[in-house]
Design a protein around this motif. Structure first.
Motif, PDB file in Angstrom:
ATOM      1  N   THR A  35      11.638  30.839  21.852  1.00 47.41           N
ATOM      2  CA  THR A  35      10.529  31.420  22.618  1.00 47.41           C
ATOM      3  C   THR A  35      10.644  31.230  24.122  1.00 47.41           C
ATOM      4  N   GLY A  36      11.803  30.802  24.606  1.00 43.54           N
ATOM      5  CA  GLY A  36      11.986  30.645  26.045  1.00 43.54           C
ATOM      6  C   GLY A  36      11.774  29.211  26.508  1.00 43.54           C
ATOM      7  N   ASP A  37      12.042  28.977  27.785  1.00 40.40           N
ATOM      8  CA  ASP A  37      12.061  27.635  28.360  1.00 40.40           C
ATOM      9  C   ASP A  37      13.031  26.746  27.584  1.00 40.40           C
ATOM     10  N   LEU A  38      14.276  27.169  27.556  1.00 41.79           N
ATOM     11  CA  LEU A  38      15.328  26.356  26.960  1.00 41.79           C
ATOM     12  C   LEU A  38      15.577  25.102  27.790  1.00 41.79           C
ATOM     13  N   VAL A  39      15.278  25.190  29.079  1.00 45.39           N
ATOM     14  CA  VAL A  39      15.689  24.142  30.014  1.00 45.39           C
ATOM     15  C   VAL A  39      14.498  23.586  30.774  1.00 45.39           C
ATOM     16  N   ALA A  40      14.748  22.489  31.434  1.00 45.81           N
ATOM     17  CA  ALA A  40      13.976  21.960  32.549  1.00 45.81           C
ATOM     18  C   ALA A  40      13.715  20.492  32.398  1.00 45.81           C
ATOM     19  N   ARG A  41      12.582  20.088  31.849  1.00 50.39           N
ATOM     20  CA  ARG A  41      12.121  18.711  32.056  1.00 50.39           C
ATOM     21  C   ARG A  41      12.567  17.719  30.992  1.00 50.39           C
ATOM     22  N   GLY A  42      13.291  18.180  29.980  1.00 53.37           N
ATOM     23  CA  GLY A  42      13.841  17.277  28.991  1.00 53.37           C
ATOM     24  C   GLY A  42      15.162  16.677  29.454  1.00 53.37           C
ATOM     25  N   PRO A  43      15.741  15.775  28.665  1.00 46.76           N
ATOM     26  CA  PRO A  43      16.893  15.004  29.124  1.00 46.76           C
ATOM     27  C   PRO A  43      18.230  15.727  29.104  1.00 46.76           C
ATOM     28  N   ASP A  44      18.359  16.854  28.404  1.00 47.85           N
ATOM     29  CA  ASP A  44      19.704  17.431  28.290  1.00 47.85           C
ATOM     30  C   ASP A  44      19.679  18.954  28.202  1.00 47.85           C
ATOM     31  N   SER A  45      19.377  19.570  29.328  1.00 45.21           N
ATOM     32  CA  SER A  45      19.375  21.034  29.388  1.00 45.21           C
ATOM     33  C   SER A  45      20.773  21.603  29.229  1.00 45.21           C
ATOM     34  N   LEU A  46      21.778  20.908  29.747  1.00 43.96           N
ATOM     35  CA  LEU A  46      23.148  21.399  29.652  1.00 43.96           C
ATOM     36  C   LEU A  46      23.590  21.504  28.193  1.00 43.96           C
ATOM     37  N   ALA A  47      23.395  20.445  27.414  1.00 47.54           N
ATOM     38  CA  ALA A  47      23.781  20.473  26.002  1.00 47.54           C
ATOM     39  C   ALA A  47      22.971  21.509  25.239  1.00 47.54           C
ATOM     40  N   THR A  48      21.711  21.694  25.624  1.00 48.64           N
ATOM     41  CA  THR A  48      20.870  22.688  24.960  1.00 48.64           C
ATOM     42  C   THR A  48      21.435  24.091  25.155  1.00 48.64           C
ATOM     43  N   LEU A  49      21.743  24.450  26.394  1.00 51.08           N
ATOM     44  CA  LEU A  49      22.293  25.782  26.655  1.00 51.08           C
ATOM     45  C   LEU A  49      23.627  25.978  25.950  1.00 51.08           C
ATOM     46  N   ARG A  50      24.471  24.968  25.984  1.00 51.52           N
ATOM     47  CA  ARG A  50      25.769  25.095  25.319  1.00 51.52           C
ATOM     48  C   ARG A  50      25.600  25.284  23.815  1.00 51.52           C
ATOM     49  N   LEU A  51      24.643  24.576  23.224  1.00 49.31           N
ATOM     50  CA  LEU A  51      24.412  24.715  21.787  1.00 49.31           C
ATOM     51  C   LEU A  51      23.897  26.108  21.446  1.00 49.31           C
ATOM     52  N   VAL A  52      22.888  26.572  22.163  1.00 54.27           N
ATOM     53  CA  VAL A  52      22.319  27.894  21.865  1.00 54.27           C
ATOM     54  C   VAL A  52      23.373  28.974  22.070  1.00 54.27           C
ATOM     55  N   LYS A  53      24.150  28.846  23.140  1.00 46.98           N
ATOM     56  CA  LYS A  53      25.218  29.824  23.395  1.00 46.98           C
ATOM     57  C   LYS A  53      26.239  29.828  22.262  1.00 46.98           C
ATOM     58  N   SER A  54      26.539  28.650  21.718  1.00 47.87           N
ATOM     59  CA  SER A  54      27.535  28.550  20.651  1.00 47.87           C
ATOM     60  C   SER A  54      27.086  29.224  19.367  1.00 47.87           C
ATOM     61  N   LEU A  55      25.778  29.485  19.231  1.00 46.24           N
ATOM     62  CA  LEU A  55      25.266  30.126  18.022  1.00 46.24           C
ATOM     63  C   LEU A  55      25.569  31.623  17.987  1.00 46.24           C
ATOM     64  N   GLY A  56      25.972  32.182  19.103  1.00 44.71           N
ATOM     65  CA  GLY A  56      26.338  33.599  19.143  1.00 44.71           C
ATOM     66  C   GLY A  56      25.193  34.495  18.709  1.00 44.71           C
ATOM     67  N   ASN A  57      25.490  35.438  17.833  1.00 43.08           N
ATOM     68  CA  ASN A  57      24.467  36.385  17.372  1.00 43.08           C
ATOM     69  C   ASN A  57      23.428  35.760  16.460  1.00 43.08           C
ATOM     70  N   SER A  58      23.613  34.503  16.101  1.00 38.86           N
ATOM     71  CA  SER A  58      22.610  33.807  15.289  1.00 38.86           C
ATOM     72  C   SER A  58      21.465  33.276  16.129  1.00 38.86           C
ATOM     73  N   ALA A  59      21.538  33.440  17.440  1.00 36.39           N
ATOM     74  CA  ALA A  59      20.453  33.039  18.339  1.00 36.39           C
ATOM     75  C   ALA A  59      19.866  34.267  19.015  1.00 36.39           C
ATOM     76  N   LYS A  60      18.550  34.370  18.982  1.00 41.84           N
ATOM     77  CA  LYS A  60      17.806  35.366  19.750  1.00 41.84           C
ATOM     78  C   LYS A  60      16.954  34.604  20.758  1.00 41.84           C
ATOM     79  N   VAL A  61      17.009  35.007  22.008  1.00 43.97           N
ATOM     80  CA  VAL A  61      16.326  34.275  23.072  1.00 43.97           C
ATOM     81  C   VAL A  61      15.486  35.236  23.894  1.00 43.97           C
ATOM     82  N   VAL A  62      14.269  34.825  24.237  1.00 50.18           N
ATOM     83  CA  VAL A  62      13.527  35.481  25.313  1.00 50.18           C
ATOM     84  C   VAL A  62      13.419  34.488  26.462  1.00 50.18           C
ATOM     85  N   LEU A  63      13.453  34.988  27.663  1.00 46.17           N
ATOM     86  CA  LEU A  63      13.411  34.115  28.830  1.00 46.17           C
ATOM     87  C   LEU A  63      11.995  33.628  29.099  1.00 46.17           C
ATOM     88  N   GLY A  64      11.900  32.353  29.487  1.00 48.86           N
ATOM     89  CA  GLY A  64      10.650  31.773  29.928  1.00 48.86           C
ATOM     90  C   GLY A  64      10.666  31.549  31.430  1.00 48.86           C
TER      91      GLY A  64
END
Length: 270
Positions: A35-64
Motif C-alpha cells: 500500500t505504499g510507504d515502503l521506506v522512511a522511519r524504520g531501521p532498514d529501508s534499503l533491505a526493504t526495497l531490495r526485497l520487494v524488487k527481488s519479488l519481480g512480478n509477484s509484487a504490486k506497489v503503489v507509491l506513498g
C-alpha cells in the motif's frame, strides 16, 4: 494464487520477512500488494526495497508520500526528513537502480476482475474510481518520464485542495498526488484537509469527516489503503480495508489475504 495486501512497511524489513514466512508466501504462485510507504522511519529501508524488487512480478506497489519524497531527495529537490533513517539507502551502490525501479509504480492499482482498488491514502470523495485510475496514470507517466525532476518539484503544496479548482496540468498533478498519498480527513464538500492525523474518534470538528465516510462510490466499490496508522485497521464500512497498523510506531505489520479477507499480523520488533 493467493493475493496478499500489506500495510505500510516504512523500512521494517524484519517484520516483513516474518509476515511472509507466517503466510508461507510462495514467490512463484502468490502476490503481495504493497500500500505504499515502503521506506522512511524504520531501521532498514534499503533491505526493504531490495526485497520487494527481488519479488519481480509477484509484487504490486503503489507509491506513498514517503516513497515520493525519497524520489525528490534522490533528485536533489528536498533534504532527508529529520526522523527518516535513510543514510544506508542513499549511500547504497544500487541507489540509482532502485530509484528508477521505484519511479515506475502507479498511485492506484485495481485488483484483478473486481471492482476493488488499492492506493496509499484512499479515494477522493470528489472522484469516482475511474477518475482515480485516470489520474494515477497521469501521475505515473510524469514521475517515470524524462521530466521527473520538474514534476517532483510540482507536487509539493496543499493547494488546490479541491478537484474543481485544479485547472492546469500542474494543479491536477498536485491534487492527484495529495489525494492519493496524503489524504485523511476531508471537509464536508469533499475538499482535502491536511492538518488532522488522529483517529476520527478524537476529532470532533463538525466540518470534517474521514474520506471514506464522504465517498458515495464505496457502497459498491472496495478500497484498500494504508497511510492512516491511528485508525489501527478499524473502519466501519465493510468495503474499506485499512492496513496501516503502525508497525514503525511500535504497533503491528498487517497483511490481508484477499480471497477470504483473513488478516495476519506480526508485532513490531523492539
Amino acid at each position: 494464487m493467493n493475493i496478499y495486501l500489506i500495510g505500510d512497511i516504512q523500512g521494517c524489513h524484519s517484520e516483513l520477512c516474518q509476515l511472509m514466512k507466517l503466510v508461507n508466501f510462495d514467490v512463484n504462485n502468490d502476490q503481495i500488494w504493497f500500500t505504499g510507504d515502503l521506506v522512511a522511519r524504520g531501521p532498514d529501508s534499503l533491505a526493504t526495497l531490495r526485497l520487494v524488487k527481488s519479488l519481480g512480478n509477484s509484487a504490486k506497489v503503489v507509491l506513498g508520500n514517503h516513497d515520493l519524497h525519497l524520489l525528490a531527495v534522490h533528485a536533489g529537490i528536498k533534504k532527508v526528513k529529520k526522523n527518516d533513517l535513510l543514510d544506508d539507502l542513499l549511500n547504497a551502490p544500487d541507489l540509482d537502480e532502485l530509484m528508477s525501479w521505484l519511479a515506475q509504480f502507479p498511485l492506484v492499482e485495481q485488483l484483478p476482475n473486481e471492482n476493488a482498488y488499492m492506493s496509499h491514502a484512499g479515494l477522493s470523495p470528489q472522484w469516482q474510481p475511474r477518475d482515480a485510475l485516470t489520474q494515477s496514470n497521469f501521475v505515473q507517466q510524469r514521475i517515470s518520464g524524462t521530466q521527473r525532476v520538474h514534476w517532483l518539484n510540482v507536487m509539493y503544496g496543499n493547494f488546490p485542495n479541491s478537484w474543481i479548482d485544479a485547472k492546469t496540468e500542474e494543479e491536477q498533478f498536485r491534487y492527484s498526488v495529495n489525494a492519493l498519498t496524503r489524504m485523511r480527513f476531508c471537509f464536508n464538500d469533499g475538499s482535502l484537509e491536511f492538518a488532522s492525523k488522529d483517529s476520527p474518534k478524537y476529532n470532533s470538528a463538525p466540518n470534517l469527516a474521514p474520506w471514506f465516510d464522504l465517498s458515495r462510490s464505496l457502497d459498491t466499490t472496495k478500497w484498500v489503503f494504508g497511510h492512516w496508522a491511528s485508525l489501527n485497521g478499524k473502519v466501519a464500512n465493510p468495503n474499506v480495508f485499512a492496513l496501516d497498523t503502525g508497525c514503525v510506531w511500535g504497533g503491528r505489520l498487517t497483511m490481508l489475504r484477499w480471497h477470504d479477507k483473513q488478516l495476519f499480523s506480526v508485532p513490531a520488533q523492539p
